[in-house]
Design a protein around this motif. Structure first.
Motif, short mmCIF file in Angstrom:
data_model
loop_
_atom_site.label_atom_id
_atom_site.label_comp_id
_atom_site.label_asym_id
_atom_site.label_seq_id
_atom_site.Cartn_x
_atom_site.Cartn_y
_atom_site.Cartn_z
N ARG A 54 14.95 6.82 -1.29
CA ARG A 54 14.83 6.89 -2.75
C ARG A 54 13.63 7.74 -3.17
N ASN A 55 13.15 8.58 -2.25
CA ASN A 55 12.10 9.55 -2.51
C ASN A 55 10.72 8.92 -2.69
N PHE A 56 10.53 7.71 -2.18
CA PHE A 56 9.20 7.11 -2.20
C PHE A 56 8.47 7.45 -0.91
N ARG A 57 7.19 7.71 -1.04
CA ARG A 57 6.30 7.78 0.12
C ARG A 57 5.78 6.39 0.39
N THR A 58 5.56 6.06 1.65
CA THR A 58 5.02 4.75 1.98
C THR A 58 3.67 4.91 2.67
N LEU A 59 2.74 4.08 2.25
CA LEU A 59 1.40 4.03 2.84
C LEU A 59 1.20 2.63 3.40
N ASN A 60 0.98 2.57 4.70
CA ASN A 60 0.67 1.30 5.36
C ASN A 60 -0.77 1.33 5.85
N PHE A 61 -1.40 0.18 5.92
CA PHE A 61 -2.69 0.11 6.60
C PHE A 61 -2.82 -1.25 7.27
N ASN A 62 -3.67 -1.30 8.27
CA ASN A 62 -3.92 -2.54 9.01
C ASN A 62 -5.27 -3.13 8.64
N GLN A 63 -5.26 -4.42 8.39
CA GLN A 63 -6.48 -5.14 8.13
C GLN A 63 -7.24 -5.34 9.44
N PRO A 64 -8.51 -5.77 9.40
CA PRO A 64 -9.36 -5.78 10.60
C PRO A 64 -8.72 -6.48 11.80
N GLY A 65 -8.83 -5.80 12.95
CA GLY A 65 -8.37 -6.39 14.20
C GLY A 65 -6.88 -6.36 14.40
N HIS A 66 -6.15 -5.69 13.52
CA HIS A 66 -4.72 -5.51 13.65
C HIS A 66 -4.45 -4.04 13.93
N GLY A 67 -3.53 -3.76 14.87
CA GLY A 67 -3.31 -2.39 15.26
C GLY A 67 -4.61 -1.77 15.76
#
Length: 288
Positions: A54-67
């Motif tokens: 649907r033409n959305f960009r996605t931004l993910n991030f990891n909180q401390p100690g994850h990934g």
């Protein structure tokens, strides 16, 4: 900048690393989907193609100690306001003035309330899913997070915690019926560090974790809001109904004629976008 599959690292002012991933399409409005306790942001991956289509960009991030996100030296120093500041640094680093939407689940949803009220008008649509409203101490309940940290520390690993968490999220019947997805999540959760688990549990245990005073401020901070909860997610359907009423009142006080709905995902538990995928997708994509 990250490609569709690769993540990048941002060095925060205190020297910690924050892992993030900004995915296609390159010109679309941005939707943020943070990770939640115990699982890195790749847990969201089954849902992302629907947004990209649907033409959305996605931004993910990891909180401390994850990934690949690292923890502070003081594991008690992380709070929801401090993580909200991490998000602000990330958006500034990427040159993103506003987010089209924030879709958060559990800890990622609680964080959204802190961010939007600290940074009004930077998020258009708020979607908060399956989230507590306060720390156990503020709620006057047993400190489940302290008990889970102690059990993991005593065991010397998160292996038993991962298994009990999967069972709590989905139940034995769903796990037996979905071995591939269970294995994917188990492998992802195995990358969370003990320090990261404790750090984020400390944020959830903190006296600073209480979003109830923020509910009525949401209406002055975002354009629209949607709440989502799994039918089988303990007492959250009831507590999030109260949350919905308070957030709705905040929109009225802000002079905005916006209806705030609470969507119940039938036969789903805490991670309702996985075991209630079709219902979740229908509700969230229609809202977006």
């Amino acid at each position: 900048m990250a490609s569709n599959s690769d993540s990048s690292l941002l060095t925060l002012p205190d020297g910690r690393s924050l892992e993030y991933r900004l995915s296609a399409p390159p010109s679309g409005p941005v939707i943020l989907l943070p990770n939640f306790l115990g699982a890195p942001f790749q847990a969201w991956d089954p849902f992302l193609p629907s947004l990209h289509a649907r033409n959305f960009r996605t931004l993910n991030f990891n909180q401390p100690g994850h990934g690949a996100s690292t923890t502070p030296a003081d594991l008690t120093s992380t709070t929801f306001p401090s993580i909200a500041d991490d998000v602000s640094h990330l958006l500034s680093h990427l040159g993103i003035e506003t987010l089209y939407a924030w879709i958060g689940l559990s800890m990622g949803a609680a964080l959204s309330f802190f961010f939007v009220t600290r940074h009004p008008d930077r998020v258009g649509k708020l979607i908060a899913c399956d989230t507590l409203s306060s720390s156990p101490r503020n709620a006057g309940t047993d400190d489940i997070f302290a008990n889970r940290v102690k059990a993991a520390r005593d065991a010397g690993s998160l292996s038993a915690t991962v298994e009990s968490t999967l069972q709590r999220w989905f139940g034995d019947a769903w796990i037996a019926a979905h071995p591939d997805e269970t294995a994917r999540l188990r492998a992802l959760m195995a990358t969370t560090t003990l320090d990261g688990f404790e750090t984020c549990c400390n944020a959830l245990r903190s006296d600073t974790f209480d979003v109830r005073p923020l509910f009525r401020k949401v209406g002055a901070s975002v354009e629209e809001a949607l709440l989502v909860v799994g039918e089988n997610d303990g007492d959250l359907p009831q507590s999030m109904a109260t949350m919905r009423d308070e957030v709705q009142e905040g929109f009225k006080e802000a002079g905005k004629d916006r209806e705030v709905e609470l969507k119940l995902i039938r036969n789903a538990g805490h991670v309702s976008f996985i075991d209630g995928f079709e219902q979740f997708s229908n509700h969230v994509l229609a809202f977006l």
